[in-house]
Design an enzyme around this catalytic site. Structure first.
Site: not given
Length: 723
Positions: A66, A90, A94-95, A277
């Site tokens: 990712h 990035h 956080e993870d 249209d």
């Protein structure tokens, strides 16, 4: 220079040892980055892959695929190495266990700031998921104001997540799709990144409304197949006319996206056939003068529709977009929409702030999209400093992301862009906050108009100010721009705080008086010690909390006297003087909806935590229950010079005849009372009961209104409600 270190067991320096997705990224980067920078990106990949080792996506792929895909999207925009490195890393803060110190040591503080800017705040405690998302979004926007690359990484991250959304649970898919359509696609549009915006909208629409997307997409495909010959003939006619006028050009047909068709159907109440249209073409030439020559050429080929020409070259959109727009009568009975622009404008229209990227902060000349993005972001920073609530800040930003603008002129000829439906008051705050706060009226094209009057593109607007003017809560209903809304709320909150401090002082003085003492008897050092114990930085904060019902004045007075050395048994409690209402305390006081007190009524106050004092009539049926908490009940009365309008309800029994409502409303207006609301409570063939909510100055004014209504022959009874 950092050298790429393969994992144990791998063969050093062989590209075959690296996964294909990394080699594909390196091939992209080799087109514009030097080898040493690509080596830094490779090092970032190794650190990121190691940090995410063992983690997988919902699809089952290794998680590192990712961030590498996000980096690939940004490499397609030819962004610098620091942005690509930050994209790969990035999600690490956080993870994973990777620290900002490690990232800083390897790649420098700029990369750390970029990664931190896109990192959510999930590890902090919030009252709700909605508040956590809002605070994370607020943090990202402030980081984006410092460095535009933060939002480029976040948009690329969201784009790849949307491309791979199919692996998510249905509920998560809908939530992410809605957030994409409400926030991220509009941000991409606000930053001029049309390619990103279009794909985010298409993917979001497909995930949120799969059936609607499928039907419209199939219709687009069918329509294009039926019209291919007509579109080819129009394109050839345009090319031939431009060439005969010696203009070098590129003509391409434009295809509307399913989302743009859907929003136009919904917003303009048009059928799918009506929206489809239309023929759309883009004419790209080599210079600005040739744009205007090309405009003359196409107008010479087909007759233009009156009032459908827009010059976004002379007056660019807020996101930096520049182009000439015109609509022509076509040869096949359908309108032809034409956009005319230069190659440079075409690039900026597609890529916005990411076009011609050369990041040197403020030292490098920025393109128009980058300059306007920085102006917008600096405005967001100003709003953020005046907005305490993250949820309120996000709502303000959503308002600011309306795609349509109007363009108006100041008396000096400067152009201001405002959101669609903006009013003269929005214009006043766009000029300056002080101008907005002191506005009393406006002149649009030299005609006097009220502040709530909506503006139209092309008007010249001048604001009439007065030193005594001040914002009122009603102004919030008159503005649509987040700048104006934030400024008005900030001013009202400041007034509320000032009112609360003043009212809290009156309440504390009354409490000391009831204890046969005075606030002046408390020495400054004792007061400072008490404030420190109660965690207050200033005395005004304690006073405001008393007025807002968070503290009880009698309790605070007793505590201060005890701290000063007076013992509880020496305190002689007696009834203090009543607190008088002047009408200027609207930020602190509220008037109970159950009884609607009016000047002249016998009243009492009830301290409601967080709301301040709620004023009730003494004959209110809820008063006996409130009296059970005497420490929260306050003796109150009306000041002899009380001012303002106060809401009252009238229950009026009338004959059920045509025109009765109009007669009663006219009688109320004749008594100089404003009607806020009216509803039918009961109705049969003979009679009807109307409930009017009106505004009066006092009981005498109320009696005057009742007399005017009673004179009507159609009125049976009229009485105050509740009794």
């Amino acid at each position: 220079m950092h050298i790429f270190m393969p994992r144990r067991g791998a063969t050093r320096d062989k590209s075959s040892a690296r996964p294909e997705y990394l080699r594909a990224l390196e091939r992209q980067l080799s087109a514009y980055l030097p080898r040493q920078q690509i080596a830094r990106v490779r090092r970032a990949y190794e650190i990121g892959a190691q940090a995410h080792e063992g983690q997988t996506r919902k699809s089952g792929e290794p998680y590192i695929t990712h961030p590498v895909a996000v980096a690939g999207i940004l490499a397609g925009l030819r962004l610098d190495a620091e942005t690509i490195i930050a994209a790969i890393l990035h999600d690490t803060l956080e993870d994973t266990a990777l620290t900002s110190e490690r990232i800083g040591a390897e790649f420098g503080t700029v990369v750390v700031e970029l990664v931190d800017g896109v990192t959510k705040l999930d590890k902090l405690q919030f009252r709700s998921r909605q508040e956590a998302v809002a605070e994370s979004f607020r943090k990202m926007l402030l980081a984006m104001a410092r460095d535009l690359r933060v939002i480029l990484i976040k948009l690329a991250d969201r784009l790849h997540n949307m491309r791979t959304l199919g692996a998510m649970e249905p509920q998560s898919r809908r939530r992410i799709a809605r957030e994409t359509l409400e926030i991220y696609a509009p941000i991409a549009q606000r930053l001029g990144m049309n390619d990103f915006k279009a794909e985010l909208q298409d993917l979001g629409f497909r995930a949120l409304y799969p059936d609607r997307h499928r039907i419209i997409a199939e219709r687009i495909k069918a329509t294009l197949g039926n019209r291919r010959e007509a579109m080819t003939r129009i394109a050839e006619a345009l090319k031939k006319r431009l060439a005969s006028d010696k203009l070098t050009s590129r003509v391409v047909s434009r295809i509307k996206s399913p989302w743009s068709i859907y929003t136009k159907m919904r917003g303009q109440q048009k059928s799918l056939a009506e929206v489809m249209d239309v023929f759309g073409f883009r004419v790209v030439v080599d210079s600005v003068p040739h744009c205007y020559q090309a405009l003359g050429s196409v107008h010479g080929l087909y007759k233009p529709l009156d009032g459908r020409f827009r010059d976004f070259i002379a007056i660019p959109k807020a996101n930096g977009y520049q182009s000439l727009h015109t609509v022509l009568f076509g040869p096949f009975g359908a309108p032809i929409e034409i956009q005319i622009r230069t190659e440079d404008m075409d690039t900026i229209a597609d890529r916005g702030i990411a076009a011609h990227w050369a990041y040197k902060a403020k030292t490098m000349p920025a393109n128009s999209a980058q300059s306007r993005a920085r102006e917008w972001l600096s405005g967001l920073v100003d709003q953020e400093s005046a907005t305490r609530s993250s949820l309120e800040f996000v709502e303000n930003v959503k308002v600011d992301l309306f795609p349509d603008e109007i363009y108006v002129f100041t008396p000096k000829g400067e152009i201001l862009s405002l959101p669609r439906n903006a009013t003269a008051l929005d214009f006043a705050y766009a000029v300056h906050t002080d101008v907005g706060n002191r506005a009393v009226a406006a002149r649009a094209d030299h005609q006097l108009v009220p502040l709530r009057a909506p503006l139209s593109s092309g008007q010249t607007v001048e604001i009439v100010t007065a030193a005594s003017a001040t914002p009122s809560p009603q102004w919030l209903d008159w503005v649509v721009s987040s700048r104006a809304r934030t400024a008005i709320r900030h001013h009202l909150k400041r007034l509320q705080h000032e009112d609360a401090v003043e009212f809290g002082h009156r309440m504390l003085d009354r409490a000391f008086s009831s204890l046969e003492s005075s606030l002046e008897t408390i020495p400054p050092d004792v007061l400072e010690r008490y404030l420190d114990e109660q965690k207050y930085k200033r005395f005004e904060e304690l006073l405001a909390d008393i007025a807002l019902g968070n503290r009880v004045a009698e309790t605070e007075a007793q505590a201060l006297l005890v701290l000063h050395g007076e013992h509880p048994h020496t305190i002689n409690v007696r009834s203090g003087e009543k607190i008088l209402i002047t009408g200027s305390e609207r930020g602190v006081l509220s008037f109970a909806n159950c009884c609607h007190p009016t000047p002249g009524d016998e009243i009492m106050g009830y301290l409601s935590a967080g709301k301040g004092i709620v004023v009730h009539r003494l004959e209110c049926p809820n008063v006996p229950e409130l009296r059970k908490l005497p420490e929260r009940c306050i003796e109150m009365a009306w000041d002899s010079a009380v001012q303002g309008d106060y809401r009252v309800e009238l229950r009026i029994d009338v004959a059920n005849k045509p025109g009765v409502l109009a007669q009663v409303a006219a009688a109320i207006a004749e008594a100089r009372s404003n009607i806020e609301n009216v509803e039918y409570k009961e109705r049969d063939t003979e009679t009807a009961t109307l409930l009017f909510t009106i505004e009066v100055r006092n009981r005498k004014h109320l009696a005057d209104v009742i007399r005017h209504v009673r004179r009507l022959q159609v009125v049976n009874t009229v009485r105050r409600y509740p009794l």
